[in-house]
Design a protein around this motif. Structure first.
Motif, PDB file in Angstrom:
ATOM      1  N   ASN A 116     -14.665   7.545 -48.497  1.00 16.56           N
ATOM      2  CA  ASN A 116     -14.096   8.629 -47.598  1.00 16.56           C
ATOM      3  C   ASN A 116     -13.759   7.761 -46.372  1.00 16.56           C
ATOM      4  O   ASN A 116     -12.537   7.849 -45.675  1.00 16.56           O
ATOM      5  N   ALA A 117     -14.509   6.971 -45.691  1.00 12.26           N
ATOM      6  CA  ALA A 117     -14.372   5.866 -44.758  1.00 12.26           C
ATOM      7  C   ALA A 117     -13.007   5.237 -44.872  1.00 12.26           C
ATOM      8  O   ALA A 117     -12.392   4.779 -43.975  1.00 12.26           O
ATOM      9  N   PHE A 118     -12.666   4.709 -45.905  1.00 11.23           N
ATOM     10  CA  PHE A 118     -11.734   3.844 -46.186  1.00 11.23           C
ATOM     11  C   PHE A 118     -10.491   4.370 -45.811  1.00 11.23           C
ATOM     12  O   PHE A 118      -9.419   3.713 -45.296  1.00 11.23           O
ATOM     13  N   TRP A 119     -10.271   5.722 -45.983  1.00 14.64           N
ATOM     14  CA  TRP A 119      -9.103   6.549 -45.729  1.00 14.64           C
ATOM     15  C   TRP A 119      -8.767   6.784 -44.050  1.00 14.64           C
ATOM     16  O   TRP A 119      -7.801   7.435 -43.780  1.00 14.64           O
ATOM     17  N   GLU A 120      -9.849   6.341 -43.503  1.00 16.52           N
ATOM     18  CA  GLU A 120      -9.643   6.229 -41.926  1.00 16.52           C
ATOM     19  C   GLU A 120      -9.310   5.058 -41.535  1.00 16.52           C
ATOM     20  O   GLU A 120      -8.667   4.943 -40.245  1.00 16.52           O
ATOM     21  N   LEU A 121      -9.129   3.765 -42.373  1.00 20.90           N
ATOM     22  CA  LEU A 121      -8.637   2.617 -41.911  1.00 20.90           C
ATOM     23  C   LEU A 121      -7.020   2.330 -42.042  1.00 20.90           C
ATOM     24  O   LEU A 121      -6.667   3.025 -42.723  1.00 20.90           O
ATOM     25  N   PRO A 122      -6.485   1.461 -41.121  1.00 20.53           N
ATOM     26  CA  PRO A 122      -5.052   1.199 -41.286  1.00 20.53           C
ATOM     27  C   PRO A 122      -4.609   0.720 -42.594  1.00 20.53           C
ATOM     28  O   PRO A 122      -3.451   1.103 -42.997  1.00 20.53           O
ATOM     29  N   GLU A 123      -5.652   0.110 -43.295  1.00 18.99           N
ATOM     30  CA  GLU A 123      -4.981  -0.566 -44.437  1.00 18.99           C
ATOM     31  C   GLU A 123      -5.013   0.494 -45.477  1.00 18.99           C
ATOM     32  O   GLU A 123      -4.539   0.111 -46.737  1.00 18.99           O
ATOM     33  N   SER A 124      -5.561   1.818 -45.509  1.00 18.68           N
ATOM     34  CA  SER A 124      -5.241   2.704 -46.352  1.00 18.68           C
ATOM     35  C   SER A 124      -3.877   3.275 -46.280  1.00 18.68           C
ATOM     36  O   SER A 124      -3.479   3.735 -47.461  1.00 18.68           O
ATOM     37  N   ALA A 125      -3.062   3.011 -45.370  1.00 16.96           N
ATOM     38  CA  ALA A 125      -1.589   3.597 -45.253  1.00 16.96           C
ATOM     39  C   ALA A 125      -0.828   2.865 -46.309  1.00 16.96           C
ATOM     40  O   ALA A 125      -0.960   1.822 -46.424  1.00 16.96           O
ATOM     41  N   GLY A 126      -0.449   3.709 -47.383  1.00 15.85           N
ATOM     42  CA  GLY A 126       0.393   3.337 -48.640  1.00 15.85           C
ATOM     43  C   GLY A 126      -0.252   2.485 -49.653  1.00 15.85           C
ATOM     44  O   GLY A 126       0.423   1.846 -50.637  1.00 15.85           O
TER      45      GLY A 126
END
Length: 507
Positions: A116-126
């Protein structure tokens, strides 16, 4: 070349389908698949917990060798998986749904897309891959309530229906939640917004757009019928609890079993499952196995009815996928596999959910394979998840690392071939080391040893006691058989209770 579609469920036992003899289950689409393919009635997973079993299926390695021995450990990205091998052979690889190769609660510093934490990071966009040999992925994380927190599905739900995540919660259920089990409710989320629908839609979109000049490998991984028992309408009402069969249990059968099993009574003051998902706190042993003594008959029957409902919902989505394959003229050129990661006790042995105890209800899982050069019929031979990678490589005529498994590709065109005469299984504990166990299964016997507590053990005569109700381990009459089987097991499979990578999260 042959396309491959691997359809997986989570926590589905072998006897939950019409085509495997269940008189109640309504699974017309999987049954149609079975009618034109091979049904493996003695297919087992070596690991009764989610992540280890999934990693074994994909790697062809036992958990002690791929390192993901317990939930909360991450699978090394250096291990060649089925997806890597097919990608290297020119396949377009895509995965939709639940992977569970990495801990859901891994910290943001690990930058793991399965958390879940990855999806709060900027690199998760796209971001949509690559991921463990898959060119692209549409990831769903967890099941039920937790599926709305991270991953592509959670992002889609927030964009499509921002208020819908709240409808997964038990406090918004369509009917009152039983007081004796907070894991049983009728989800208020509309069927079209449910993750099972989203997974099938994404899979169908991929098939519809697939470039047929190249073969593809598509993973379609549903999180259900994993607990909590919370399907949406109309599936939550499809089965009448009064029609549910009585669980396969004997009075006082747990008195002959290792003591930790009967101690799993759910009355230790631990958090509820939903509260655990929201705020796990200290780690708990895996699986949430619990005796049914604190459950009313009505609640247990409701849990069973909801499980059947989840299975039927998935079946309807399988039908959707099969139709798109037909519409595109791909059915005859596609190997379709239907399986699960492990099973569910569902009241049998007076137990529910899953845990360290290696009962058949947890290890024996569905496997159906249909496609080119696969003849119709049942396959009663022993097969295992650890064999699937080797089998696929041989069936497709590809080179690759088979791992610990043995191919059973010769069973696909000809059901008369023999396979191994035994299976092995292993459970690695999270919090209670003495529950580490190893199992040997033969045609007649199931032996389970506990290396960290030699006073515990299990021996079942599978011929006389197929339900595994009468533990003979401490019966002097069966001492010689027990000792000979133990010698065989320890020669084949020495204990390795400390195997595996580091735990980086609770789950």
């Amino acid at each position: 070349m042959t396309n491959v579609v691997l359809i997986m469920t989570d926590q589905q036992r072998a006897d939950s389908l019409g085509c495997t003899g269940n008189p109640i289950a309504r699974t017309p689409n999987v049954d149609v698949l079975a009618e034109r393919g091979a049904v493996f009635t003695n297919h087992y997973t070596p690991h009764q917990i989610c992540s280890p079993s999934r990693a074994t299926l994909f790697s062809g390695l036992l958990a002690r060798n791929h390192g993901l021995t317990r939930n909360g450990v991450a699978l090394s990205e250096e291990i060649p998986l089925i997806s890597h091998e097919l990608k290297a052979a020119g396949y377009r690889t895509h995965g939709v749904g639940k992977f569970h190769f990495q801990p859901i609660l891994a910290g943001a510093e690990h930058k793991m897309p399965d958390s879940n934490a990855f999806w709060e990071l900027p690199e998760s966009a796209g971001w949509n891959g690559p991921f463990y040999g898959f060119d692209t992925v549409d990831i769903l994380i967890g099941e039920s309530v937790s599926a709305t927190e991270g991953g592509h599905y959670a992002n889609w739900l927030r964009k499509t229906a921002p208020e819908a995540a709240e409808l997964f919660l038990p406090e918004n259920a369509l009917a009152p939640v039983p007081e004796d089990c907070d894991e049983i409710w009728k989800s208020a989320v509309p069927e079209e917004l449910h993750y099972n629908s989203w997974i099938a839609d994404q899979a169908c979109d991929f098939i519809a757009a697939a470039d047929t000049s190249n073969p593809f490998f598509l993973l379609v991984s549903f999180p259900d019928p994993h607990h909590p028992f919370s399907p949406p309408a109309p599936w939550c009402d499809m089965y009448d609890p009064a029609d549910m069969p009585a669980p396969d249990a004997q009075v006082n059968e747990l008195a002959l079993m290792p003591s930790y099993i009967s101690e799993s009574d759910g009355a230790d003051g631990s958090k509820s499952y939903v509260d655990f998902l929201r705020d796990p706190g200290p780690p708990r042993e895996q699986g949430f196995m619990q005796t049914t003594h604190s459950l009313s008959d009505a609640s247990l029957r409701q849990a069973m009815a909801h499980t059947y409902g989840m299975v039927s919902m998935i079946d309807s989505r399988v039908g959707q996928i099969l139709k798109v394959l037909d519409d595109r003229g791909l059915t005859e050129d596609t190997l379709i596999i239907f399986t699960s990661d492990h099973g569910e006790l569902l009241g049998d042995h007076n137990l529910i959910r899953k845990g360290p105890a290696p009962y058949r209800q947890l290890l024996n899982i569905p496997l159906i394979m249909a496609g080119p050069n696969v003849t119709q019929g049942q396959r009663p031979q022993f097969t295992s998840h650890v064999d699937l990678k080797a089998t696929l490589l041989e069936y497709l005529g590809l080179a690759g690392e088979a791992g610990d498994g043995t191919s059973f590709a010769n069973l696909l065109p000809d059901e008369l071939h023999e396979t191994q005469d035994h299976l092995i299984a292993e459970y690695h504990a999270r919090t209670r080391p003495e529950t580490y166990n190893q199992t040997l299964i033969t045609g007649k016997w199931r032996l389970t040893l506990y290396a960290n507590n030699p006073s515990w053990g299990e021996l079942f005569d599978r011929s006389a006691d197929p339900g595994e109700h009468f533990n003979l381990y401490h019966n002097p009459e069966f001492g010689p058989i027990r000792d000979e089987l133990a010698r065989q097991l320890l020669d084949l499979f020495p204990p390795a209770p400390d195997a595996g990578g580091p735990s980086i999260a609770t789950y």
